[in-house]
Design a protein around this motif. Structure first.
Motif: not given
Length: 326
Positions: A167, A309, A312, A314-315, A319
């Protein structure tokens, strides 16, 4: 919390996870679930070898600990639990490696954890010691074999680094907070083109946590006599492939032609250096040489969702799950 019927109470091999659990009241724990038979009110789906893990693969139960400790045992209060990509392999009947044992259905899950000693019958530990282990049971409190614990003592005090993540926010964190020279968003950028831009002289060292197409692209731009540190292959864990996953023939050819080493990095091989490593890392953290980012989820009952998460992406950073902040 989901309370199982007495005849469905979790069972486990106390000689392996080294955590003792009895009956159904008291501290919380999590068990890996794959079958409807866990209880009549909650269906636990199976990821199998091919498939993505979901929060429903885990369930929360109530249990209580034995009141009296045996010699060598320690009662701990869990503070933090770690969820990591390698755990996906432990959801299979065969983990693919000899140093990881699969999680057993209807048994307490184990992994990395940190906690505080509440009671001890082990000569190395006393009340209020902060301890850690890579075999920590996913329970709010647990009785463990003291031999699996490491005491965290009182802590004293590449020319160009490029990161690859998924991201723009993570890219910004790497560059602006962590001090990376550049970052590549593999979901948006052309990795090959960006590597040529950011590493025009080629890549000398690659810390590989991903595998798959991303790693193949990086390897294709590595230099003669360069090095790959093979730490993980998260892009491949939901697939039915051996570990380490086989490389395409043309990538294998590059390794051989350029004399690129590709060595598996296993923290278990360096257990004798664990305490010294904590001291060094903490010193770098104090000096501002090491930056830390964490994604913290609160509550033992939410660890399944945290694991899903993390798998995928998400962290941001490590995590972890906060079990107790008392």
């Amino acid at each position: 919390m989901i309370k199982p019927r007495p005849h469905l109470a979790p069972r486990m091999d106390v000689n392996d996870p080294k955590a003792l659990l009895e009956k159904e009241e008291g501290s919380s724990l999590l068990c890996p679930g794959q079958y409807l038979s866990f209880n009549q009110h909650h269906k636990n789906r199976s990821s199998g070898k091919n498939g993505e893990p979901v929060a429903e693969n885990f369930r929360t139960e109530e249990g209580y600990l034995p009141q009296d400790l045996q010699e060598g045992q320690v009662k701990v209060c869990t503070k933090y639990l770690s969820v990591d990509p390698y755990m996906r392999c432990r959801m299979n009947e065969d983990t693919g490696v000899d140093y990881l044992r699969p999680w057993q259905v209807s048994s307490v899950v184990t992994g990395g954890g940190v906690g505080v000693v509440e009671e001890s019958k082990h000569q190395k530990f006393q009340q209020c010691d902060v301890v850690t282990s890579f075999s920590w049971p996913w329970q709010s409190r647990a009785v463990v074999d003291g031999e699996i614990l490491t005491k965290i003592g009182r802590l004293e005090g590449c020319a160009r680094v490029v990161g690859i993540c998924g991201t723009d926010e993570k890219c910004q964190v790497l560059v602006c907070e962590m001090g990376f020279d550049a970052a590549i968003n593999y979901k948006r950028d052309n990795i090959a083109e960006k590597l040529l831009e950011y590493c025009p002289a080629g890549v000398d060292t690659y810390f590989d946590n991903v595998g798959g197409d991303t790693s193949n692209t990086v390897i294709s731009q590595m230099n003669q006599n360069s090095h790959i540190i093979l730490c993980g292959q998260i892009s491949q864990y939901n697939k039915d492939v051996p570990y380490p996953p086989p490389l395409p023939p043309h990538i294998e050819a590059i390794l051989n032609e350029r004399n690129i080493t590709r060595e598996r990095f296993m923290v278990l091989n360096y257990s004798d250096k664990h305490e010294a490593g904590l001291v060094q890392l903490s010193q770098w953290l104090k000096e501002g040489k090491l930056k830390v980012r964490e994604t913290v989820v609160k509550g033992l009952e939410n660890i399944g969702a945290a694991f899903q998460s993390m798998m995928k992406g998400g962290n941001i950073g490590k995590q972890i799950v906060l079990v107790s902040d008392g």
